[in-house]
Design a protein around this motif. Structure first.
Motif, PDB file in Angstrom:
ATOM      1  N   ASN A 125       6.160  -3.814   4.972  1.00  9.56           N
ATOM      2  CA  ASN A 125       6.846  -5.076   4.598  1.00  9.56           C
ATOM      3  C   ASN A 125       8.074  -5.019   3.582  1.00  9.56           C
ATOM      4  N   ALA A 126       7.523  -4.349   2.340  1.00 11.51           N
ATOM      5  CA  ALA A 126       8.622  -4.391   1.292  1.00 11.51           C
ATOM      6  C   ALA A 126       9.971  -3.459   1.804  1.00 11.51           C
ATOM      7  N   VAL A 127       9.532  -2.276   2.366  1.00 10.74           N
ATOM      8  CA  VAL A 127      10.526  -1.418   3.128  1.00 10.74           C
ATOM      9  C   VAL A 127      11.297  -2.032   4.143  1.00 10.74           C
ATOM     10  N   ALA A 128      10.728  -2.879   4.935  1.00  8.67           N
ATOM     11  CA  ALA A 128      11.404  -3.548   5.879  1.00  8.67           C
ATOM     12  C   ALA A 128      12.431  -4.824   5.297  1.00  8.67           C
ATOM     13  N   LEU A 170      19.582   3.624   2.558  1.00 11.14           N
ATOM     14  CA  LEU A 170      18.780   3.586   3.722  1.00 11.14           C
ATOM     15  C   LEU A 170      17.923   4.954   4.044  1.00 11.14           C
ATOM     16  N   GLU A 171      18.684   6.021   3.223  1.00 13.16           N
ATOM     17  CA  GLU A 171      17.740   7.262   3.356  1.00 13.16           C
ATOM     18  C   GLU A 171      16.574   7.251   2.547  1.00 13.16           C
ATOM     19  N   THR A 172      16.530   6.536   1.509  1.00 13.99           N
ATOM     20  CA  THR A 172      15.296   6.515   0.576  1.00 13.99           C
ATOM     21  C   THR A 172      14.239   5.479   1.450  1.00 13.99           C
ATOM     22  N   GLU A 173      14.737   4.644   2.049  1.00 15.21           N
ATOM     23  CA  GLU A 173      13.939   3.572   2.896  1.00 15.21           C
ATOM     24  C   GLU A 173      13.181   4.221   4.074  1.00 15.21           C
ATOM     25  N   MET A 174      14.133   5.345   4.855  1.00 20.89           N
ATOM     26  CA  MET A 174      13.402   6.035   5.754  1.00 20.89           C
ATOM     27  C   MET A 174      12.211   7.071   5.243  1.00 20.89           C
ATOM     28  N   VAL A 175      12.504   7.527   4.233  1.00 14.17           N
ATOM     29  CA  VAL A 175      11.400   8.421   3.519  1.00 14.17           C
ATOM     30  C   VAL A 175      10.266   7.747   3.225  1.00 14.17           C
ATOM     31  N   LYS A 176      10.613   6.472   2.567  1.00 13.93           N
ATOM     32  CA  LYS A 176       9.509   5.537   2.097  1.00 13.93           C
ATOM     33  C   LYS A 176       8.494   5.024   3.395  1.00 13.93           C
ATOM     34  N   SER A 177       9.281   4.943   4.259  1.00  9.90           N
ATOM     35  CA  SER A 177       8.914   4.382   5.622  1.00  9.90           C
ATOM     36  C   SER A 177       7.584   5.550   6.317  1.00  9.90           C
ATOM     37  N   VAL A 178       8.219   6.759   6.244  1.00 12.57           N
ATOM     38  CA  VAL A 178       7.323   7.978   6.550  1.00 12.57           C
ATOM     39  C   VAL A 178       6.238   8.135   5.808  1.00 12.57           C
ATOM     40  N   GLU A 179       6.299   7.863   4.257  1.00 15.60           N
ATOM     41  CA  GLU A 179       5.136   8.067   3.497  1.00 15.60           C
ATOM     42  C   GLU A 179       4.180   6.973   3.863  1.00 15.60           C
ATOM     43  N   VAL A 180       4.497   5.651   4.034  1.00 10.51           N
ATOM     44  CA  VAL A 180       3.922   4.542   4.346  1.00 10.51           C
ATOM     45  C   VAL A 180       2.985   4.844   5.661  1.00 10.51           C
ATOM     46  N   LYS A 181       3.765   5.364   6.664  1.00 13.63           N
ATOM     47  CA  LYS A 181       2.812   5.498   7.696  1.00 13.63           C
ATOM     48  C   LYS A 181       1.904   6.847   7.642  1.00 13.63           C
ATOM     49  N   ARG A 182       2.100   7.787   6.764  1.00 12.28           N
ATOM     50  CA  ARG A 182       1.081   8.894   6.217  1.00 12.28           C
ATOM     51  C   ARG A 182       0.033   8.065   5.594  1.00 12.28           C
ATOM     52  N   GLN A 183       0.336   7.395   4.692  1.00  9.76           N
ATOM     53  CA  GLN A 183      -0.782   6.538   3.845  1.00  9.76           C
ATOM     54  C   GLN A 183      -1.726   5.672   4.910  1.00  9.76           C
ATOM     55  N   HIS A 184      -0.947   5.007   5.802  1.00 12.95           N
ATOM     56  CA  HIS A 184      -1.685   4.298   7.089  1.00 12.95           C
ATOM     57  C   HIS A 184      -2.674   5.250   7.746  1.00 12.95           C
ATOM     58  N   ASP A 185      -1.809   6.326   8.348  1.00 16.65           N
ATOM     59  CA  ASP A 185      -3.074   7.264   8.947  1.00 16.65           C
ATOM     60  C   ASP A 185      -4.144   7.751   8.196  1.00 16.65           C
ATOM     61  N   LEU A 186      -3.803   8.068   6.789  1.00 14.06           N
ATOM     62  CA  LEU A 186      -5.243   8.480   6.006  1.00 14.06           C
ATOM     63  C   LEU A 186      -6.051   7.405   6.057  1.00 14.06           C
ATOM     64  N   ALA A 187      -5.682   6.109   5.880  1.00 14.48           N
ATOM     65  CA  ALA A 187      -6.598   5.137   5.636  1.00 14.48           C
ATOM     66  C   ALA A 187      -7.507   4.977   7.205  1.00 14.48           C
ATOM     67  N   LEU A 188      -6.647   5.296   8.162  1.00 14.23           N
ATOM     68  CA  LEU A 188      -7.684   4.936   9.471  1.00 14.23           C
ATOM     69  C   LEU A 188      -8.416   6.570   9.515  1.00 14.23           C
ATOM     70  N   THR A 189      -8.138   7.590   9.158  1.00 13.56           N
ATOM     71  CA  THR A 189      -8.924   8.699   9.199  1.00 13.56           C
ATOM     72  C   THR A 189      -9.986   8.408   8.075  1.00 13.56           C
TER      73      THR A 189
END
Length: 127
Positions: free
Chosen positions: A23-26, A92-111
């Motif tokens: 949400n913060a990245v968005a 915007l480049e930093t926000e794209m990287v942050k978005s990927v980090e967030v997705k990885r964190q969420h995937d880790l939580a689901l795993t």
């Protein structure tokens, strides 16, 4: 009565933190052209988790203990020389990287959640 195991609470907290961080990245991307807007982010999950009193426990000498840390909240993210001429600090480049980090964190939580659920089912003889 069944109480939720610590690993499942941690996975839930991590997924919630990832959602708040996304949400913060968005918000940062949405305000990329707003004059004077400062990019924001959340404190790292480890700090948030420890601050909420759910820190990992030190069970033996030699284990690293945790100290109290600030609670989660949107904090301005500053970097040297990152402000544009209109005072905006969103990259915007930093926000794209942050978005990927967030997705990885969420995937880790689901795993973590799925794996701990599988272990729990196996221990009950239903796996």
């Amino acid at each position: 009565m069944f109480q939720q195991p610590e690993i499942m609470r941690m996975a839930q907290a991590m997924a919630s933190h990832a959602a708040q961080r996304q949400n913060a990245v968005a918000q940062n991307v949405a305000n990329a052209d707003t004059p004077g807007y400062a990019a924001r982010d959340l404190a790292p999950f480890a700090e948030t988790y420890a601050a909420e009193g759910m820190a990992l426990r030190q069970t033996r000498l030699g284990h690293l203990g945790t100290e109290g840390s600030p609670a989660a909240g949107l904090i301005p993210r500053e970097g040297p020389g990152t402000r544009s001429p209109n005072g905006n600090s969103v990259s915007l480049e930093t926000e794209m990287v942050k978005s990927v980090e967030v997705k990885r964190q969420h995937d880790l939580a689901l795993t973590l959640y799925k794996t701990s659920l599988g272990v729990l089912r196996t221990s009950l003889g239903r796996g």
